[in-house]
Design an enzyme around this catalytic site. Sequence first.
Site, mmCIF file in Angstrom:
data_model
loop_
_atom_site.group_PDB
_atom_site.id
_atom_site.type_symbol
_atom_site.label_atom_id
_atom_site.label_comp_id
_atom_site.label_asym_id
_atom_site.label_seq_id
_atom_site.Cartn_x
_atom_site.Cartn_y
_atom_site.Cartn_z
ATOM 1 N N ASN A 53 0.822 -1.198 0.000
ATOM 2 C CA ASN A 53 0.000 0.000 0.000
ATOM 3 C C ASN A 53 0.865 1.262 0.000
ATOM 4 O O ASN A 53 2.011 1.246 0.420
ATOM 5 C CB ASN A 53 -0.876 0.002 1.246
ATOM 6 C CG ASN A 53 -0.044 0.231 2.491
ATOM 7 O OD1 ASN A 53 0.314 1.352 2.818
ATOM 8 N ND2 ASN A 53 0.300 -0.851 3.168
ATOM 9 N N LYS A 181 0.201 1.084 16.471
ATOM 10 C CA LYS A 181 0.712 2.327 15.863
ATOM 11 C C LYS A 181 -0.445 3.189 15.405
ATOM 12 O O LYS A 181 -1.438 2.668 14.891
ATOM 13 C CB LYS A 181 1.617 1.993 14.679
ATOM 14 C CG LYS A 181 2.257 3.210 14.027
ATOM 15 C CD LYS A 181 3.385 2.807 13.088
ATOM 16 C CE LYS A 181 2.930 2.614 11.663
ATOM 17 N NZ LYS A 181 4.013 2.199 10.779
ATOM 18 N N LYS A 183 -1.514 7.194 13.515
ATOM 19 C CA LYS A 183 -1.077 8.308 12.693
ATOM 20 C C LYS A 183 -1.073 9.595 13.511
ATOM 21 O O LYS A 183 -1.920 9.788 14.392
ATOM 22 C CB LYS A 183 -2.007 8.463 11.491
ATOM 23 C CG LYS A 183 -2.003 7.254 10.584
ATOM 24 C CD LYS A 183 -0.626 7.025 9.994
ATOM 25 C CE LYS A 183 -0.558 5.771 9.183
ATOM 26 N NZ LYS A 183 0.815 5.513 8.681
ATOM 27 N N ASP A 212 3.254 7.779 13.761
ATOM 28 C CA ASP A 212 3.762 7.878 12.387
ATOM 29 C C ASP A 212 3.285 9.178 11.753
ATOM 30 O O ASP A 212 2.086 9.379 11.564
ATOM 31 C CB ASP A 212 3.244 6.670 11.589
ATOM 32 C CG ASP A 212 3.800 6.610 10.181
ATOM 33 O OD1 ASP A 212 4.571 7.503 9.783
ATOM 34 O OD2 ASP A 212 3.458 5.645 9.463
ATOM 35 N N GLU A 238 7.896 7.911 13.984
ATOM 36 C CA GLU A 238 8.185 7.442 12.614
ATOM 37 C C GLU A 238 8.059 8.509 11.545
ATOM 38 O O GLU A 238 7.129 9.303 11.558
ATOM 39 C CB GLU A 238 7.206 6.285 12.298
ATOM 40 C CG GLU A 238 7.294 5.773 10.871
ATOM 41 C CD GLU A 238 6.378 4.575 10.640
ATOM 42 O OE1 GLU A 238 6.089 3.833 11.607
ATOM 43 O OE2 GLU A 238 5.949 4.376 9.491
ATOM 44 N N GLU A 264 10.481 3.600 4.890
ATOM 45 C CA GLU A 264 9.502 2.929 4.021
ATOM 46 C C GLU A 264 9.448 3.544 2.634
ATOM 47 O O GLU A 264 8.977 2.910 1.700
ATOM 48 C CB GLU A 264 8.099 2.954 4.661
ATOM 49 C CG GLU A 264 7.466 4.337 4.700
ATOM 50 C CD GLU A 264 6.067 4.345 5.319
ATOM 51 O OE1 GLU A 264 5.951 4.037 6.513
ATOM 52 O OE2 GLU A 264 5.124 4.660 4.597
ATOM 53 N N ASP A 291 10.784 -1.654 2.637
ATOM 54 C CA ASP A 291 9.719 -2.595 2.248
ATOM 55 C C ASP A 291 10.090 -3.175 0.887
ATOM 56 O O ASP A 291 10.079 -2.461 -0.121
ATOM 57 C CB ASP A 291 8.395 -1.812 2.199
ATOM 58 C CG ASP A 291 7.209 -2.651 1.745
ATOM 59 O OD1 ASP A 291 7.408 -3.768 1.236
ATOM 60 O OD2 ASP A 291 6.065 -2.164 1.897
ATOM 61 N N HIS A 321 8.001 -2.005 6.600
ATOM 62 C CA HIS A 321 6.676 -1.457 6.308
ATOM 63 C C HIS A 321 5.892 -2.449 5.452
ATOM 64 O O HIS A 321 6.464 -3.261 4.745
ATOM 65 C CB HIS A 321 6.876 -0.148 5.527
ATOM 66 C CG HIS A 321 5.668 0.380 4.823
ATOM 67 N ND1 HIS A 321 5.334 0.007 3.528
ATOM 68 C CD2 HIS A 321 4.716 1.243 5.221
ATOM 69 C CE1 HIS A 321 4.233 0.653 3.174
ATOM 70 N NE2 HIS A 321 3.830 1.401 4.177
ATOM 71 N N GLU A 340 5.526 -5.185 10.208
ATOM 72 C CA GLU A 340 4.289 -4.447 10.425
ATOM 73 C C GLU A 340 3.094 -5.367 10.155
ATOM 74 O O GLU A 340 3.216 -6.378 9.461
ATOM 75 C CB GLU A 340 4.242 -3.255 9.456
ATOM 76 C CG GLU A 340 3.031 -2.370 9.632
ATOM 77 C CD GLU A 340 3.166 -1.029 8.906
ATOM 78 O OE1 GLU A 340 4.015 -0.896 8.015
ATOM 79 O OE2 GLU A 340 2.403 -0.101 9.264
HETATM 80 O O1 LIG Z 1 -0.251 5.241 5.897
HETATM 81 C C1 LIG Z 1 0.625 4.721 5.215
HETATM 82 O O2 LIG Z 1 1.020 5.202 4.127
HETATM 83 C C2 LIG Z 1 1.287 3.483 5.712
HETATM 84 C C3 LIG Z 1 2.414 3.764 6.603
HETATM 85 O O3 LIG Z 1 3.002 4.814 6.652
HETATM 86 C C4 LIG Z 1 2.850 2.706 7.515
HETATM 87 O O4 LIG Z 1 2.254 1.650 7.501
HETATM 88 O O5 LIG Z 1 3.815 2.937 8.242
HETATM 89 MG MG LIG Z 2 4.749 4.733 7.967
#
Ligand SMILES: O=C([O-])CC(=O)C(=O)O
Ligand SMILES: [Mg+2]
Length: 389
Positions: A53, A181, A183, A212, A238, A264, A291, A321, A340
């Site tokens: 992703n 984790k 955001k 993150d 992160e 990542e 990744d 990742h 992850e």
């Molecule tokens: O939200 C995303 O792009 C995924 C991401 O950063 C992660 O899994 O660390």
């Molecule tokens: Mg990330």
Amino acid sequence: MRIVDIREKTVSIASPIANAYIDFSKMTCSVVAVITDVIRDGKPVIGYGFNSNGRYGQGALMRDRFLARITEADPDTLIDHANNNLDPFAIWKTLMTNEKPGGHGERSVAVGTIDMAVWDAVAKIEGKPLYRLLADRYRNGVADDKVWVYAAGGYYYPGKDQTKLKAEMQSYLDRGYDVVKMKIGAVPLDEDIRRIEAVLEVVGDGRRLAVDANGRFDLQTGIAYAEAIKPYNLFWYEEVGDPLDYALQAELANHYELPMATGENLFSHQDARNLLRHGGMRPDRDYLQFDCALSYGLVEYMRTLKVMEEMGWSSRRVVPHGGHQMSLNIAAGLHLGGNESYPDVFQPFGGFADGIQVENGYVGLPDIPGVGFEAKSALYAVMRELGES
Ligand SMILES: O=C([O-])CC(=O)C(=O)O
Ligand SMILES: [Mg+2]
């Protein structure tokens, strides 16, 4: 033995979730099937792959140039005669014919997706789970029988309040995860702090929560967040700034002694090496998140692991990742620090084999040949449609 066909298709993994940088309302993913003339259990061996992703499907690049390089190559040049199998290294070299160095763009995603399917086929031809094949070939036969995984989620999405965020995190703990984790960076700092504190009420200890920022912050904002989250002693902080801004990452280390994670969005061993040379990352506490599915696949990943070793980094500092089974195999077979996991998002590509529970933060791998896609029925249904049609 030869590859008789390579197919690709683009599938949607769209959802209303967002991180600090992008939403996933139009997110797609490429699925690849490498069809061989090798027969196992009465059927041709088909290797499958998909891209992680965050980067969109790469069908155009595959159709325009990469697939034909394999199908038009002399099949004998793609064979590993010593092992009587396909040769992922020779296939990789063929894929990268007439590609200049540097400026990796997203061709690394196209190649990484094809490479995943090639390794799946190689392990199936050898009749072993991929992690077992990797351990046998490259780690004196010693594989980890379980891998540490953490649950990634905590996205922003419309109507998601703290009650929902807490319920999401509680459900990860209920499913056996120890670290979660979330955001940060899409809302003002004080609001993110309230979100973090809400999640801490669920997980109890900052050591069970990673955050993150998805590369959103400039240095000043990154430092402001660093100061604000320091007291929580979080698991990691992160991708604070732009993935290629090594000076920013290095400066952050002067302001934040606790663990940080990034990588990542670095797609080659050269980019990884630049991070380790210039990014001030600390091998005793920080984490690297390269990744393979985004960065030219496992053939290139082995070069990245070699760069790490040369620069004094243990492979245990890598927690890739992507939350996919390919990295899970690499983690178990090549002794990474973990992987992850997306228990809920990016389905059916996120998550691991059906019926294998996470226990105390660790997950096992299915004992079937290949990457293990056949043991994840919703994912395998998508793959089969491509490979067996
Ligand atoms: O939200 C995303 O792009 C995924 C991401 O950063 C992660 O899994 O660390
Ligand atoms: Mg990330």
